[in-house]
Design a protein around this motif. Structure first.
Motif, PDB file in Angstrom:
ATOM      1  N   SER A  88      39.476 -13.760   0.289  1.00 25.03           N
ATOM      2  CA  SER A  88      38.175 -13.552   0.936  1.00 25.03           C
ATOM      3  C   SER A  88      37.667 -14.814   1.618  1.00 25.03           C
ATOM      4  N   LYS A  89      36.885 -14.608   2.673  1.00 24.83           N
ATOM      5  CA  LYS A  89      36.300 -15.715   3.410  1.00 24.83           C
ATOM      6  C   LYS A  89      35.412 -16.549   2.484  1.00 24.83           C
ATOM      7  N   GLY A  90      34.688 -15.893   1.609  1.00 26.81           N
ATOM      8  CA  GLY A  90      33.823 -16.600   0.656  1.00 26.81           C
ATOM      9  C   GLY A  90      34.619 -17.512  -0.262  1.00 26.81           C
ATOM     10  N   MET A  91      35.734 -17.013  -0.769  1.00 28.50           N
ATOM     11  CA  MET A  91      36.573 -17.824  -1.657  1.00 28.50           C
ATOM     12  C   MET A  91      37.167 -18.995  -0.892  1.00 28.50           C
ATOM     13  N   LEU A  92      37.621 -18.754   0.331  1.00 30.32           N
ATOM     14  CA  LEU A  92      38.181 -19.838   1.143  1.00 30.32           C
ATOM     15  C   LEU A  92      37.129 -20.918   1.396  1.00 30.32           C
ATOM     16  N   SER A  93      35.911 -20.507   1.669  1.00 27.19           N
ATOM     17  CA  SER A  93      34.816 -21.444   1.899  1.00 27.19           C
ATOM     18  C   SER A  93      34.541 -22.263   0.643  1.00 27.19           C
ATOM     19  N   GLN A  94      34.542 -21.608  -0.512  1.00 21.45           N
ATOM     20  CA  GLN A  94      34.315 -22.314  -1.779  1.00 21.45           C
ATOM     21  C   GLN A  94      35.435 -23.334  -2.040  1.00 21.45           C
ATOM     22  N   ILE A  95      36.662 -22.936  -1.737  1.00 22.34           N
ATOM     23  CA  ILE A  95      37.795 -23.846  -1.933  1.00 22.34           C
ATOM     24  C   ILE A  95      37.664 -25.061  -1.014  1.00 22.34           C
ATOM     25  N   GLU A  96      37.368 -24.822   0.257  1.00 22.94           N
ATOM     26  CA  GLU A  96      37.231 -25.924   1.216  1.00 22.94           C
ATOM     27  C   GLU A  96      36.075 -26.847   0.854  1.00 22.94           C
ATOM     28  N   ASN A  97      35.017 -26.311   0.281  1.00 28.62           N
ATOM     29  CA  ASN A  97      33.852 -27.123  -0.100  1.00 28.62           C
ATOM     30  C   ASN A  97      34.030 -27.790  -1.455  1.00 28.62           C
ATOM     31  N   GLY A  98      35.134 -27.488  -2.128  1.00 30.99           N
ATOM     32  CA  GLY A  98      35.381 -28.070  -3.440  1.00 30.99           C
ATOM     33  C   GLY A  98      34.583 -27.434  -4.552  1.00 30.99           C
ATOM     34  N   ASP A  99      34.033 -26.235  -4.296  1.00 28.01           N
ATOM     35  CA  ASP A  99      33.203 -25.546  -5.284  1.00 28.01           C
ATOM     36  C   ASP A  99      34.000 -24.608  -6.169  1.00 28.01           C
ATOM     37  N   SER A 100      35.261 -24.400  -5.864  1.00 32.27           N
ATOM     38  CA  SER A 100      36.090 -23.477  -6.634  1.00 32.27           C
ATOM     39  C   SER A 100      37.471 -24.077  -6.839  1.00 32.27           C
ATOM     40  N   SER A 101      37.993 -23.865  -8.021  1.00 30.19           N
ATOM     41  CA  SER A 101      39.350 -24.300  -8.321  1.00 30.19           C
ATOM     42  C   SER A 101      40.241 -23.063  -8.251  1.00 30.19           C
ATOM     43  N   PRO A 102      41.015 -22.912  -7.181  1.00 27.60           N
ATOM     44  CA  PRO A 102      41.790 -21.685  -6.988  1.00 27.60           C
ATOM     45  C   PRO A 102      42.923 -21.542  -7.996  1.00 27.60           C
ATOM     46  N   THR A 103      43.275 -20.323  -8.291  1.00 34.39           N
ATOM     47  CA  THR A 103      44.412 -20.053  -9.167  1.00 34.39           C
ATOM     48  C   THR A 103      45.708 -20.292  -8.383  1.00 34.39           C
ATOM     49  N   VAL A 104      46.804 -20.388  -9.112  1.00 36.62           N
ATOM     50  CA  VAL A 104      48.108 -20.539  -8.485  1.00 36.62           C
ATOM     51  C   VAL A 104      48.385 -19.350  -7.572  1.00 36.62           C
ATOM     52  N   SER A 105      48.024 -18.165  -8.034  1.00 33.00           N
ATOM     53  CA  SER A 105      48.224 -16.944  -7.245  1.00 33.00           C
ATOM     54  C   SER A 105      47.469 -17.014  -5.919  1.00 33.00           C
ATOM     55  N   THR A 106      46.235 -17.493  -5.968  1.00 30.39           N
ATOM     56  CA  THR A 106      45.432 -17.618  -4.748  1.00 30.39           C
ATOM     57  C   THR A 106      46.050 -18.637  -3.797  1.00 30.39           C
ATOM     58  N   LEU A 107      46.519 -19.755  -4.351  1.00 21.80           N
ATOM     59  CA  LEU A 107      47.156 -20.777  -3.504  1.00 21.80           C
ATOM     60  C   LEU A 107      48.422 -20.244  -2.838  1.00 21.80           C
ATOM     61  N   TRP A 108      49.199 -19.439  -3.589  1.00 22.38           N
ATOM     62  CA  TRP A 108      50.398 -18.847  -2.991  1.00 22.38           C
ATOM     63  C   TRP A 108      50.031 -17.903  -1.851  1.00 22.38           C
ATOM     64  N   LYS A 109      48.971 -17.130  -2.022  1.00 22.97           N
ATOM     65  CA  LYS A 109      48.528 -16.217  -0.953  1.00 22.97           C
ATOM     66  C   LYS A 109      48.145 -17.010   0.299  1.00 22.97           C
ATOM     67  N   ILE A 110      47.409 -18.095   0.087  1.00 21.92           N
ATOM     68  CA  ILE A 110      46.981 -18.923   1.222  1.00 21.92           C
ATOM     69  C   ILE A 110      48.202 -19.557   1.900  1.00 21.92           C
ATOM     70  N   ALA A 111      49.100 -20.123   1.088  1.00 27.51           N
ATOM     71  CA  ALA A 111      50.297 -20.767   1.642  1.00 27.51           C
ATOM     72  C   ALA A 111      51.128 -19.768   2.436  1.00 27.51           C
ATOM     73  N   ASN A 112      51.337 -18.579   1.885  1.00 26.82           N
ATOM     74  CA  ASN A 112      52.120 -17.551   2.588  1.00 26.82           C
ATOM     75  C   ASN A 112      51.419 -17.101   3.860  1.00 26.82           C
ATOM     76  N   GLY A 113      50.114 -16.930   3.801  1.00 24.99           N
ATOM     77  CA  GLY A 113      49.356 -16.505   4.980  1.00 24.99           C
ATOM     78  C   GLY A 113      49.407 -17.536   6.101  1.00 24.99           C
ATOM     79  N   LEU A 114      49.351 -18.804   5.729  1.00 28.97           N
ATOM     80  CA  LEU A 114      49.390 -19.878   6.727  1.00 28.97           C
ATOM     81  C   LEU A 114      50.820 -20.293   7.078  1.00 28.97           C
ATOM     82  N   GLU A 115      51.799 -19.724   6.360  1.00 34.39           N
ATOM     83  CA  GLU A 115      53.208 -20.059   6.543  1.00 34.39           C
ATOM     84  C   GLU A 115      53.453 -21.556   6.369  1.00 34.39           C
ATOM     85  N   VAL A 116      52.933 -22.072   5.245  1.00 36.11           N
ATOM     86  CA  VAL A 116      53.147 -23.460   4.862  1.00 36.11           C
ATOM     87  C   VAL A 116      53.693 -23.473   3.436  1.00 36.11           C
TER      88      VAL A 116
END
Length: 183
Positions: A33-61
């Motif tokens: 979600s956009k809200g979760m991404l915003s929280q991660i970028e602002n340092g307000d949320s510590s993402p789970t490994v699963s969330t990081l994998w989703k982001i990495a796969n989505g960005l192809e990094v």
């Protein structure tokens, strides 16, 4: 060392901005979600490994590109801190300044040869090239049937696909700087 949450925040923001992507677009690509991404970028949320994998796969990094600490733009290696590897009964010393890394494809050393040192180097594979700069004294380099003598300030480049020999035929210490490039 930066804490992991801050590191993830900085890396995600850097990658997203470098690619010119909005939070909405990253959300669509990753399913986060956009809200979760915003929280991660602002340092307000510590993402789970699963969330990081989703982001990495989505960005192809790579996953590690989101969690690794950014390498400093400046690296200093003090001569006194460089570890010496001794050989040839103490006549030869090599100091590693910048060891090989896959992303750079080269390594840099300082070599010291005491008088009478004859150091045989095995061939390097994959088209490796050596770049040698004589900083002090004189050094002879035997490559196949050729012998090249370098004095202070001289430099040499050669393909290192066969045995090569570094030799100090003088009564003074020889110091050389060596870059090995792996294409």
């Amino acid at each position: 060392m930066i804490d992991i949450q801050k590191q993830i925040s900085m890396n995600l923001k850097r990658i997203r901005k470098m690619r010119g992507l909005s939070l909405d677009r990253v959300s669509a690509l990753s399913g986060v979600s956009k809200g979760m991404l915003s929280q991660i970028e602002n340092g307000d949320s510590s993402p789970t490994v699963s969330t990081l994998w989703k982001i990495a796969n989505g960005l192809e990094v790579s996953f590690s590109s989101l969690v690794e600490e950014k390498e400093s733009e400046v690296s200093v290696v003090r001569g006194i801190e460089a570890a010496a590897i001794k050989g040839n009964e103490g006549l030869y010393q090599v100091f590693s300044y910048f060891p090989y890394e896959e992303s750079r494809r080269f390594e840099i050393y300082r070599m010291e040869l005491l008088p009478g040192c004859r150091q045989v180097s095995d061939p390097h594979h994959g088209g490796a090239e050596e770049y040698l700069y004589a900083a002090e004294g004189s050094i002879s380099v035997e490559i196949g049937s050729r012998v090249i003598t370098l004095g202070k300030g001289d430099a040499l480049r050669f393909r290192a696909h066969e045995n090569h020999i570094y030799e100090n035929k003088t009564n003074d210490k020889a110091v050389c700087h060596l870059l090995i490039y792996y294409p």
